[in-house]
Design a protein around this motif. Structure first.
Motif, PDB file in Angstrom:
ATOM      1  N   LEU A   3     -74.609 104.434  44.408  1.00 44.13           N
ATOM      2  CA  LEU A   3     -73.447 105.286  44.669  1.00 44.13           C
ATOM      3  C   LEU A   3     -72.469 104.601  45.623  1.00 44.13           C
ATOM      4  CD1 LEU A   3     -72.094 108.048  44.238  1.00 44.13           C
ATOM      5  CD2 LEU A   3     -73.356 108.844  46.233  1.00 44.13           C
ATOM      6  N   LEU A   6     -70.630 101.917  43.747  1.00 45.37           N
ATOM      7  CA  LEU A   6     -69.650 102.517  42.848  1.00 45.37           C
ATOM      8  C   LEU A   6     -68.424 103.010  43.613  1.00 45.37           C
ATOM      9  CD1 LEU A   6     -69.221 103.173  39.885  1.00 45.37           C
ATOM     10  CD2 LEU A   6     -70.338 105.355  40.283  1.00 45.37           C
ATOM     11  N   ILE A   7     -68.630 103.592  44.778  1.00 49.30           N
ATOM     12  CA  ILE A   7     -67.510 104.036  45.615  1.00 49.30           C
ATOM     13  C   ILE A   7     -66.659 102.839  46.043  1.00 49.30           C
ATOM     14  CG2 ILE A   7     -66.953 104.997  47.890  1.00 49.30           C
ATOM     15  CD1 ILE A   7     -69.270 106.969  47.452  1.00 49.30           C
ATOM     16  N   THR A  48     -61.495 110.344  40.934  1.00 51.49           N
ATOM     17  CA  THR A  48     -62.866 109.856  40.743  1.00 51.49           C
ATOM     18  C   THR A  48     -63.523 109.550  42.074  1.00 51.49           C
ATOM     19  OG1 THR A  48     -62.216 108.906  38.615  1.00 51.49           O
ATOM     20  CG2 THR A  48     -64.267 108.104  39.590  1.00 51.49           C
ATOM     21  N   LEU A  52     -66.821 111.328  43.629  1.00 52.71           N
ATOM     22  CA  LEU A  52     -67.993 110.559  44.043  1.00 52.71           C
ATOM     23  C   LEU A  52     -68.364 110.846  45.492  1.00 52.71           C
ATOM     24  CD1 LEU A  52     -67.318 107.092  42.386  1.00 52.71           C
ATOM     25  CD2 LEU A  52     -69.157 108.680  41.832  1.00 52.71           C
ATOM     26  N   TYR A  55     -69.879 114.356  45.713  1.00 50.19           N
ATOM     27  CA  TYR A  55     -71.241 114.323  45.188  1.00 50.19           C
ATOM     28  C   TYR A  55     -72.193 113.656  46.185  1.00 50.19           C
ATOM     29  CZ  TYR A  55     -75.329 112.874  42.610  1.00 50.19           C
ATOM     30  OH  TYR A  55     -76.623 112.652  42.228  1.00 50.19           O
ATOM     31  N   GLY A  56     -71.744 112.556  46.782  1.00 53.49           N
ATOM     32  CA  GLY A  56     -72.589 111.844  47.729  1.00 53.49           C
ATOM     33  C   GLY A  56     -72.940 112.661  48.951  1.00 53.49           C
TER      34      GLY A  56
END
Length: 63
Positions: A3, A6-7, A48, A52, A55-56
């Motif tokens: 994660l 991806l961030i 996005t 993210l 969600y994290g």
């Protein structure tokens, strides 16, 4: 860990889109469609990135 990577990738893509948009603005004077496409991409990347991050924090991976 995935994660966070991806961030970071999405954030770097946002910075790249920002630089490209600035280049299009200086080169074309804002008269081309490329500037608008760059802005749309940057807005989509920002949404996005926000999703993210939310969600994290919600999942406890970024606390």
């Amino acid at each position: 860990m995935l994660l966070k990577i991806l961030i970071a990738v999405v954030f770097l893509a946002m910075l790249t889109s920002l630089a490209a948009g600035a280049g299009f603005l200086l080169r074309d004077g804002g008269a081309s469609r490329r500037l608008l496409v760059s802005l749309k991409l940057r807005v989509a990347l920002a949404a996005t990135l926000l999703a993210l991050l939310l969600y994290g924090f919600y999942a406890g991976n970024l606390a």
